[in-house]
Enzyme design. Structure first.
Site, PDB file in Angstrom:
ATOM      1  N   GLY A 133       0.821  -1.199   0.000  1.00 53.94           N
ATOM      2  CA  GLY A 133       0.000   0.000   0.000  1.00 53.94           C
ATOM      3  C   GLY A 133       0.856   1.250   0.000  1.00 53.94           C
ATOM      4  CB  CYS A 134       0.179   4.676  -1.214  1.00 57.06           C
ATOM      5  SG  CYS A 134      -1.476   4.950  -0.533  1.00 57.06           S
ATOM      6  CG  PHE A 135      -0.907   6.091   4.131  1.00 55.88           C
ATOM      7  CD1 PHE A 135      -0.194   7.281   4.220  1.00 55.88           C
ATOM      8  CD2 PHE A 135      -2.289   6.154   4.069  1.00 55.88           C
ATOM      9  CE1 PHE A 135      -0.840   8.508   4.244  1.00 55.88           C
ATOM     10  CE2 PHE A 135      -2.953   7.373   4.095  1.00 55.88           C
ATOM     11  CZ  PHE A 135      -2.226   8.564   4.180  1.00 55.88           C
ATOM     12  CB  ALA A 153       5.205   6.623   3.065  1.00 57.70           C
TER      13      ALA A 153
END
Length: 321
Positions: free
Chosen positions: A130-132, A135
């Site tokens: 996932g994107c979060f 990060a």
């Protein structure tokens, strides 16, 4: 040439994949499957592709391609694979949450190259992070590898409107999003499980909380993430840990300057800044939620799976001005 197919072609991640793959020197884009747009030219939906490709959305799936990207809504990839049988040689890269949790019921590898590059290189099935999660993982993994996560972790991150996908809702409407800011799913975001799984892979004794506050920003794309926890060493020690961990990373770079989104939007980069405040370490990470946080990382994984140079087709320019 690698023959590739995309399932669920009308969304943001599929649009980004199409933009990358039509220009990838080792890929032939065989089909883009979409039930909602079958028969239409791809540029009718992804309008910046006018003049780039004449491919049309397909109502049929070629099950004999070399690789297929699943750009379906969360919960739909598993169902689609139960109904569709691809050839034994077809590699599958899923961009949903369906297979990110490691369990005996499937053989998908979690596709974060900075964590499991060797496994990705030999994998047949990839669960794209996932994107979060990307990060936050990239902020935490060097400390986990060094066994230095000794207390609760606190994360505050903001994402652009494209993180919510193309479906309309009250919080994606321009009139609501413009000149606005809000948090959501505090302490219970769905990406927390995959973040915890990755941390435990490197630091088995980690038994503290990861406190995550996700926020909606009034911009289209990008993630700005600040993560802090306790750290007893000096700043130079911490920076050294991060630079060593990412020394061979193709797209993750440790920098000393203040970070902002225009450095990374429209690229597959994640930039990392490490700072020390008293007994706390602060790690700032920035990335494009649709590229390093989704489609760009999916192509990065494809490159590794097929033995290509990791950055092939991903040397993208940031929209700095």
């Amino acid at each position: 040439m690698i023959k590739a197919g995309i399932i669920g072609g009308a969304g943001y991640t599929a649009g980004e994949l199409t933009r990358i793959l039509v220009n990838h020197p080792q890929v032939e884009l065989d089909f883009i499957y979409s039930t909602s747009s079958a028969g239409k030219p791809v540029y009718a939906i992804h309008q910046d592709l006018v003049g780039e490709t004449e491919i049309t959305f397909s109502s049929k799936v070629n099950t004999n391609v070399d690789v297929v990207f699943l750009c379906l809504g969360h919960g739909n990839s598993k169902k689609f694979l139960e109904e569709t049988e691809f050839s034994k040689s077809t590699k599958i890269i899923d961009l949903s949450t369906d297979f990110r949790k490691t369990e005996p019921s499937h053989s998908f590898i979690y596709g974060l190259p900075e964590l499991d590059r060797r496994k990705i290189e030999s994998a047949e099935f990839i669960a794209n992070p996932g994107c979060f999660a990307t990060a936050i993982n990239l902020a935490l993994l060097p400390l986990a590898y060094a066994g230095l996560l000794k207390e609760d972790v606190h994360v505050n991150a903001v994402t652009g409107a494209t993180g919510a996908g193309t479906s309309f809702s009250g919080s994606t409407h321009f009139a609501w999003r413009d000149n606005n800011f809000s948090s959501y799913k505090a302490f219970e975001h769905q990406h927390l499980s995959e973040i915890g799984q990755s941390v435990l892979q490197l630091q088995e004794n980690f038994d503290h909380k990861i406190n995550f506050i996700p926020n909606r920003g009034n911009f289209s794309r990008g993630i700005h993430c600040t993560t802090y926890t306790s750290f007893e060493g000096e700043l130079e020690d911490a920076v050294g840990i991060y630079k060593m961990f990412y020394a061979n990373a193709a797209f993750t770079h440790v920098v000393e300057e203040e970070l902002h989104l225009k450095q990374v939007v429209n690229t597959n980069k994640c930039l990392v800044r490490v700072q020390k405040f008293d007994d706390k370490i602060l790690i700032t990470t920035v990335l494009d939620n649709l590229l390093k946080g989704a489609s760009g990382q999916a192509v990065q994984n494809m490159n590794l799976m097929f033995g290509l140079e990791e950055s092939t087709g991903l040397k993208l320019k940031a929209n700095y001005f």
